[in-house]
Write an enzyme that holds these catalytic residues in place. Structure first.
Site, PDB file in Angstrom:
ATOM      1  N   GLY A  13       0.650  -1.183   0.048  1.00 36.00           N
ATOM      2  CA  GLY A  13      -0.123   0.032   0.081  1.00 36.00           C
ATOM      3  C   GLY A  13       0.820   1.373   0.010  1.00 36.00           C
ATOM      4  O   GLY A  13       2.165   1.023   0.116  1.00 36.00           O
ATOM      5  N   LEU A  14       0.160   2.517  -0.250  1.00 36.77           N
ATOM      6  CA  LEU A  14       0.872   3.637  -0.290  1.00 36.77           C
ATOM      7  C   LEU A  14       1.441   3.959   0.904  1.00 36.77           C
ATOM      8  O   LEU A  14       1.005   3.559   2.022  1.00 36.77           O
ATOM      9  CB  LEU A  14      -0.098   4.952  -0.758  1.00 36.77           C
ATOM     10  N   SER A  15       2.475   4.855   1.107  1.00 35.93           N
ATOM     11  CA  SER A  15       3.023   5.332   2.111  1.00 35.93           C
ATOM     12  C   SER A  15       2.016   5.889   3.050  1.00 35.93           C
ATOM     13  O   SER A  15       1.009   6.801   2.211  1.00 35.93           O
ATOM     14  CB  SER A  15       4.073   6.372   1.626  1.00 35.93           C
ATOM     15  N   GLY A  16       1.694   5.874   4.100  1.00 36.66           N
ATOM     16  CA  GLY A  16       0.886   6.351   5.040  1.00 36.66           C
ATOM     17  C   GLY A  16      -0.630   5.607   4.977  1.00 36.66           C
ATOM     18  O   GLY A  16      -1.496   6.035   5.641  1.00 36.66           O
ATOM     19  N   LYS A  19       0.301   0.307   6.921  1.00 36.77           N
ATOM     20  CA  LYS A  19       1.054  -0.979   6.843  1.00 36.77           C
ATOM     21  C   LYS A  19       1.661  -1.052   8.248  1.00 36.77           C
ATOM     22  O   LYS A  19       1.508  -1.983   8.885  1.00 36.77           O
ATOM     23  CB  LYS A  19       2.029  -0.812   5.752  1.00 36.77           C
ATOM     24  N   SER A  88       6.078  -2.042  -1.495  1.00 36.54           N
ATOM     25  CA  SER A  88       5.899  -3.052  -2.588  1.00 36.54           C
ATOM     26  C   SER A  88       5.072  -2.588  -3.820  1.00 36.54           C
ATOM     27  O   SER A  88       3.904  -3.313  -4.135  1.00 36.54           O
ATOM     28  CB  SER A  88       5.705  -4.517  -2.018  1.00 36.54           C
TER      29      SER A  88
END
Ligand code: ADP
Length: 181
Positions: A13-16, A19, A88
């Site tokens: 998933g995107l940064s923020g 995760k 990823s």
């Protein structure tokens, strides 16, 4: 309850998107169920050690993910429960990880870009928009969402406890964890 076979929960998933936050909650929920030996491969930490010196070019991102996948493969085949939490962003590299690891649970942490950018946990989106960071996923580098993830966590609509709970439920359903009687 105990682990019946090794596995890797692979967050993407995107940064923020959440995760790292869900990783900590998932670890907590697994501990509460008598599983104290979860190995965590956090993207930022990996880049400090295993992948120190790599850039965010496509080539280096792929090398980073392949390294994480290899370590997860080793641990998984020895019965260890793992969590990998790196952006990823590329589908084909995640498929490489899936094929190598086998017991692979892909979890799409799926908050919309506007939500992640609004959170801007580390101030990186601001820097990326100002051109201070190159190849920033979602801004100046692609994010290829999974087509068939095992679990999707909509972190803008559910609590972190719910997100982690969905993953634990999946692990039980698929026979990775002994069910609670
Ligand atoms: P990532 O590791 O994907 O870069 P982080 O976990 O560092 O993201 O940041 C996610 C941010 O979103 C945190 O500030 C967290 O408190 C917040 N957040 C809000 N709701 C959720 C949720 N349901 N799951 C995970 N994070 C959430």
């Amino acid at each position: 309850m105990s682990v019946l076979k090794g596995f890797t929960v692979w967050f993407t998933g995107l940064s923020g998107s959440g995760k790292s936050t869900i990783t900590l909650e998932l670890d907590k929920q697994l501990r509460a169920r008598g599983i104290p030996n979860v190995e965590i491969m956090d993207g930022d930490e990996v880049r400090e050690h295993l992948s120190k010196g790599l850039t965010f070019s496509k080539e280096d991102r792929d090398i980073n993910i392949r390294r994480i996948a290899f370590v997860c493969h080793l641990l998984t085949r020895n019965g260890i429960p793992n969590i990998a939490a790196a952006i990823s962003p590329y589908r084909s590299t995640r498929e490489y990880a899936r094929d190598m690891i086998g017991n692979f649970i892909e979890v799409h942490v799926a908050a919309p870009l506007e939500v992640c950018e609004g959170r801007d946990v580390k101030g990186l989106y601001e820097k990326a928009r100002q051109g201070e960071i190159e190849n920033f996923t979602g801004v100046s580098d692609p994010y290829e969402a999974p087509l068939n993830p095992e679990v999707v966590c909509h972190t803008h609509e559910e609590t972190v406890e719910q997100s982690a709970g969905k993953i634990v439920a999946f692990l039980e359903r698929k026979g990775y964890l002994e069910p609670v009687l």
